[in-house]
Design a protein around this motif. Structure first.
Motif, PDB file in Angstrom:
ATOM      1  N   SER A  15       0.831  -1.197   0.000  1.00  0.00           N
ATOM      2  CA  SER A  15       0.000   0.000   0.000  1.00  0.00           C
ATOM      3  C   SER A  15       0.872   1.256   0.000  1.00  0.00           C
ATOM      4  O   SER A  15       1.719   1.431   0.872  1.00  0.00           O
ATOM      5  CB  SER A  15      -0.905   0.019   1.228  1.00  0.00           C
ATOM      6  N   LYS A  16       0.649   2.134  -0.975  1.00  0.00           N
ATOM      7  CA  LYS A  16       1.403   3.389  -1.022  1.00  0.00           C
ATOM      8  C   LYS A  16       0.792   4.443  -0.098  1.00  0.00           C
ATOM      9  O   LYS A  16       1.440   5.417   0.224  1.00  0.00           O
ATOM     10  CB  LYS A  16       1.446   3.919  -2.448  1.00  0.00           C
ATOM     11  N   PHE A  18      -0.503   3.728   3.080  1.00  0.00           N
ATOM     12  CA  PHE A  18      -0.251   3.446   4.488  1.00  0.00           C
ATOM     13  C   PHE A  18       1.178   3.013   4.816  1.00  0.00           C
ATOM     14  O   PHE A  18       1.456   2.640   5.945  1.00  0.00           O
ATOM     15  CB  PHE A  18      -1.214   2.354   4.972  1.00  0.00           C
ATOM     16  N   SER A  19       2.088   3.058   3.843  1.00  0.00           N
ATOM     17  CA  SER A  19       3.446   2.622   4.125  1.00  0.00           C
ATOM     18  C   SER A  19       4.466   3.439   3.340  1.00  0.00           C
ATOM     19  O   SER A  19       4.122   4.121   2.381  1.00  0.00           O
ATOM     20  CB  SER A  19       3.609   1.135   3.796  1.00  0.00           C
ATOM     21  N   GLU A  20       5.694   3.348   3.763  1.00  0.00           N
ATOM     22  CA  GLU A  20       6.805   4.053   3.132  1.00  0.00           C
ATOM     23  C   GLU A  20       7.529   3.099   2.175  1.00  0.00           C
ATOM     24  O   GLU A  20       7.560   1.903   2.410  1.00  0.00           O
ATOM     25  CB  GLU A  20       7.799   4.526   4.196  1.00  0.00           C
ATOM     26  N   PRO A  21       8.142   3.639   1.127  1.00  0.00           N
ATOM     27  CA  PRO A  21       8.916   2.769   0.239  1.00  0.00           C
ATOM     28  C   PRO A  21      10.205   2.303   0.918  1.00  0.00           C
ATOM     29  O   PRO A  21      10.674   2.910   1.878  1.00  0.00           O
ATOM     30  CB  PRO A  21       9.232   3.666  -0.956  1.00  0.00           C
ATOM     31  N   TYR A  22      10.759   1.223   0.426  1.00  0.00           N
ATOM     32  CA  TYR A  22      12.045   0.729   0.902  1.00  0.00           C
ATOM     33  C   TYR A  22      13.165   1.483   0.202  1.00  0.00           C
ATOM     34  O   TYR A  22      12.987   2.002  -0.896  1.00  0.00           O
ATOM     35  CB  TYR A  22      12.175  -0.765   0.639  1.00  0.00           C
ATOM     36  N   TYR A  23      14.334   1.509   0.824  1.00  0.00           N
ATOM     37  CA  TYR A  23      15.489   2.242   0.308  1.00  0.00           C
ATOM     38  C   TYR A  23      16.652   1.280   0.101  1.00  0.00           C
ATOM     39  O   TYR A  23      16.898   0.414   0.932  1.00  0.00           O
ATOM     40  CB  TYR A  23      15.886   3.312   1.332  1.00  0.00           C
ATOM     41  N   PHE A  24      17.339   1.441  -1.034  1.00  0.00           N
ATOM     42  CA  PHE A  24      18.589   0.712  -1.249  1.00  0.00           C
ATOM     43  C   PHE A  24      19.623   1.704  -1.746  1.00  0.00           C
ATOM     44  O   PHE A  24      19.359   2.479  -2.669  1.00  0.00           O
ATOM     45  CB  PHE A  24      18.427  -0.406  -2.277  1.00  0.00           C
ATOM     46  N   GLY A  25      20.810   1.698  -1.145  1.00  0.00           N
ATOM     47  CA  GLY A  25      21.883   2.597  -1.560  1.00  0.00           C
ATOM     48  C   GLY A  25      23.226   1.896  -1.560  1.00  0.00           C
ATOM     49  O   GLY A  25      23.466   1.002  -0.758  1.00  0.00           O
ATOM     50  N   THR A  26      24.086   2.299  -2.488  1.00  0.00           N
ATOM     51  CA  THR A  26      25.415   1.710  -2.601  1.00  0.00           C
ATOM     52  C   THR A  26      26.340   2.687  -3.320  1.00  0.00           C
ATOM     53  O   THR A  26      25.870   3.626  -3.963  1.00  0.00           O
ATOM     54  CB  THR A  26      25.366   0.363  -3.360  1.00  0.00           C
ATOM     55  N   ASP A  27      27.636   2.440  -3.226  1.00  0.00           N
ATOM     56  CA  ASP A  27      28.593   3.230  -4.009  1.00  0.00           C
ATOM     57  C   ASP A  27      29.207   2.366  -5.111  1.00  0.00           C
ATOM     58  O   ASP A  27      30.114   2.797  -5.805  1.00  0.00           O
ATOM     59  CB  ASP A  27      29.680   3.826  -3.119  1.00  0.00           C
ATOM     60  N   ASN A  28      28.682   1.160  -5.295  1.00  0.00           N
ATOM     61  CA  ASN A  28      29.174   0.219  -6.296  1.00  0.00           C
ATOM     62  C   ASN A  28      28.153   0.098  -7.426  1.00  0.00           C
ATOM     63  O   ASN A  28      27.038  -0.383  -7.216  1.00  0.00           O
ATOM     64  CB  ASN A  28      29.411  -1.138  -5.630  1.00  0.00           C
ATOM     65  N   HIS A  29      28.540   0.526  -8.623  1.00  0.00           N
ATOM     66  CA  HIS A  29      27.613   0.528  -9.760  1.00  0.00           C
ATOM     67  C   HIS A  29      27.167  -0.879 -10.145  1.00  0.00           C
ATOM     68  O   HIS A  29      25.993  -1.099 -10.472  1.00  0.00           O
ATOM     69  CB  HIS A  29      28.253   1.226 -10.964  1.00  0.00           C
ATOM     70  N   GLU A  30      28.073  -1.861 -10.101  1.00  0.00           N
ATOM     71  CA  GLU A  30      27.704  -3.240 -10.444  1.00  0.00           C
ATOM     72  C   GLU A  30      26.664  -3.800  -9.478  1.00  0.00           C
ATOM     73  O   GLU A  30      25.748  -4.510  -9.875  1.00  0.00           O
ATOM     74  CB  GLU A  30      28.946  -4.152 -10.463  1.00  0.00           C
TER      75      GLU A  30
END
Length: 52
Positions: A15-16, A18-30
Motif C-alpha cells: 500500500s502506497k 499506508f506505508s513508506e517505500p524501501y530504500y537501497f543505496g550503494t557506491d558500487n555501480h555493479e
C-alpha cells in the motif's frame, strides 16, 4: 569523487497510502545493476533512482 547510487522501491501489493517505500543505496555501480535486476524479476516498482 565517490558516486552514491540509490533507489526507492515498493514491494508488490504494498500500500502506497499506508506505508513508506524501501530504500537501497550503494557506491558500487555493479551492485546497483544487480539489485535493479532482482527488483524487476520480483515485480518491485522502482519509485526513484538517483546518482549523487
Amino acid at each position: 569523487m565517490i558516486n552514491k547510487y540509490f533507489f526507492l522501491y515498493w514491494l508488490p501489493n504494498q500500500s502506497k497510502i499506508f506505508s513508506e517505500p524501501y530504500y537501497f543505496g550503494t557506491d558500487n555501480h555493479e551492485e546497483l545493476i544487480e539489485k535493479l535486476k532482482i527488483a524487476k524479476e520480483h515485480g518491485y516498482e522502482i519509485e526513484y533512482l538517483k546518482d549523487k
